[in-house]
Design an enzyme around this catalytic site. Structure first.
Site, PDB file in Angstrom:
ATOM      1  N   ASP A 165     -34.721  20.228   5.156  1.00 22.86           N
ATOM      2  CA  ASP A 165     -33.882  21.623   4.746  1.00 22.86           C
ATOM      3  C   ASP A 165     -33.136  21.169   4.854  1.00 22.86           C
ATOM      4  O   ASP A 165     -32.515  20.689   4.930  1.00 22.86           O
ATOM      5  CB  ASP A 165     -34.155  22.531   6.691  1.00 22.86           C
ATOM      6  N   LYS A 203     -24.918  29.406   2.476  1.00 27.58           N
ATOM      7  CA  LYS A 203     -23.810  28.352   2.009  1.00 27.58           C
ATOM      8  C   LYS A 203     -22.524  27.892   0.768  1.00 27.58           C
ATOM      9  O   LYS A 203     -21.782  28.074   0.981  1.00 27.58           O
ATOM     10  CB  LYS A 203     -23.261  27.351   2.975  1.00 27.58           C
ATOM     11  N   TRP A 235     -31.494  22.931  13.607  1.00 28.18           N
ATOM     12  CA  TRP A 235     -31.494  24.580  14.682  1.00 28.18           C
ATOM     13  C   TRP A 235     -32.180  25.652  15.179  1.00 28.18           C
ATOM     14  O   TRP A 235     -33.390  25.256  15.188  1.00 28.18           O
ATOM     15  CB  TRP A 235     -31.144  25.008  12.414  1.00 28.18           C
TER      16      TRP A 235
END
Ligand code: LMR
Length: 406
Positions: free
Chosen positions: A219, A255, A138
């Protein structure tokens, strides 16, 4: 003073953010067939943003609650929220929670959790000069850890030929890294590849990291969203905790709750000195944001602490993950029907929001210019940008560039 005198004459222009700039370009595009598979944000099959039904219910509860006000939250957040977030990722019966080895701090979504953890480590961790992120990763990981003062190195993750995990090379880098290095790991639904280690491979990773005394910084932006199963998506983190690691987990509710703009996140710390770590992060957080924002975290707090709403949330998660699985199947099917050169099993093998298609930057450019399809240069697509209505168009466009652009 003349007008051309400025303290900022030497400030270079920074490039726009790769992901959010795509959204801006997509919005400005007037073509009827345009598709945005850039940013990782869930969309319904009508390509509309999705407000989870359970979030609407929690919202109504909040609205009716006359005892709520707009006072400051505690610096490290609301305990009922942070503790529920820690239980969610570690498991309610986690030995670390029972033994008091957990601290949890409310953050500005997953980015804030990564950042807060990184700044703390830059001040207090023994090997605070460098850390390792996956290649590719990311895009914001590099920004966050660089700005926290780390020299950011990479560990191999994606094997382009195999269209899968470069497990051996990843382990080799872990073996060769100085003892006690920080490794940023994606708990599930790796961004951007959608490829996760198997449980056996996680065991191998944990074995090397334990022997080398490395520090895992997980993460976790997609718990429940990746497989539709909250426990399964937390497996790697729980396994590392079971083995006795001290670790950090950055959690985002963007999300899995669809709370993108509300910035509800959490940093879960597992440490023998959890309270000391918490106290230092409290000091750091006071300087950076003073107090975390209330609204999104209140929604999550209500849902995680109410068994009925929690059950409904799981149903909403199933709907989102199933829609993505359906789109994976549909895309692979179309590409195979078109006999698009190459193999396409990776589209259905990968999980979570993204698929790493294997398309190159030149092909991505033609997709944008000729077909009005927006994706990052590395060929990552957000599966939620596809729908029953546009998957044919998308597959035909991919077929064209795979055949004709090299
Ligand atoms: C993405 O990777 O597209 C999302 O996580 C949005 C972001 O913050 O980059």
């Amino acid at each position: 003073m003349t007008n051309d005198v400025s303290s900022f004459n030497s400030v270079p222009q920074a490039p726009p953010d790769v992901i959010f700039n795509l959204t801006a370009q997509y919005k400005a595009d007037t073509d009827a067939n345009k598709i945005n598979v850039g940013v990782g944000a869930f969309r319904t099959d009508e390509l509309k943003p999705y407000v989870l039904p359970v979030v609407k219910k929690a919202d109504a509860i909040l609205f009716k609650n006359d005892s709520l006000d707009h006072e400051y939250l505690p610096i490290t957040g609301t305990p009922s929220y942070t503790q529920a977030a820690a239980r969610l990722i570690l498991g309610a019966d986690s030995p670390a929670i029972k033994e008091g080895r957990v601290a949890a701090i409310q953050t500005i979504s997953g980015t804030g959790a990564n950042h807060t953890g990184a700044v703390f480590l830059s001040q207090f961790y023994k090997n605070s000069n460098e850390c390792y992120i996956s290649k590719p990763t990311w895009a914001n990981h590099r920004n966050i850890f660089t700005m926290a003062g780390f020299q950011v190195k990479e560990y191999p993750y994606w094997n382009a030929e195999r269209r899968g995990l470069d497990y051996e090379a990843m382990l080799q880098t872990m073996e060769e890294a100085p003892n006690g290095s920080i490794f940023v790991l994606h708990a599930c639904a790796h961004n951007p590849t959608g490829v996760d280690p198997t449980q056996e491979q996680w065991k191998g990773i944990a074995e090397v990291m334990e022997r080398k005394g490395h520090f895992p910084f997980f993460d976790c932006a997609y718990q429940g969203f990746a497989s539709g199963d909250l426990d399964r998506d937390a497996w790697a983190v729980r396994y590392f905790v079971e083995r006795g690691f001290e670790l950090f987990v950055a959690q985002s509710f963007a999300k899995n709750f669809g709370l993108y703009g509300e910035r509800a996140g959490n940093l879960t710390v597992v440490s023998k000195h959890a309270e000391q770590v918490r106290s230092q992060i409290e000091k750091l957080q006071r300087a950076e944001i003073s107090n975390p924002p209330a609204y999104g975290s209140r929604i999550v707090d209500i849902v995680l602490n109410d068994p009925v709403l929690y059950g409904e949330w799981k149903e909403n998660l199933s709907y989102m993950s199933n829609r993505i699985i359906d789109m994976r199947k549909a895309l692979r099917e179309r590409l195979e029907q078109l006999q698009t050169p190459g193999t396409w099993h990776h589209i259905t093998d990968q999980i979570g929001m993204f698929s790493f298609t294997g398309l190159n930057a030149a092909q991505v450019k033609v997709l944008k210019e000729k077909y009005h399809i927006y994706m990052t240069d590395n060929g990552r697509i957000s599966m939620a940008g596809l729908s029953t209505a546009n998957v044919d168009y998308f597959a035909k466009a991919v077929d064209d560039v795979v055949r004709n652009v090299h």
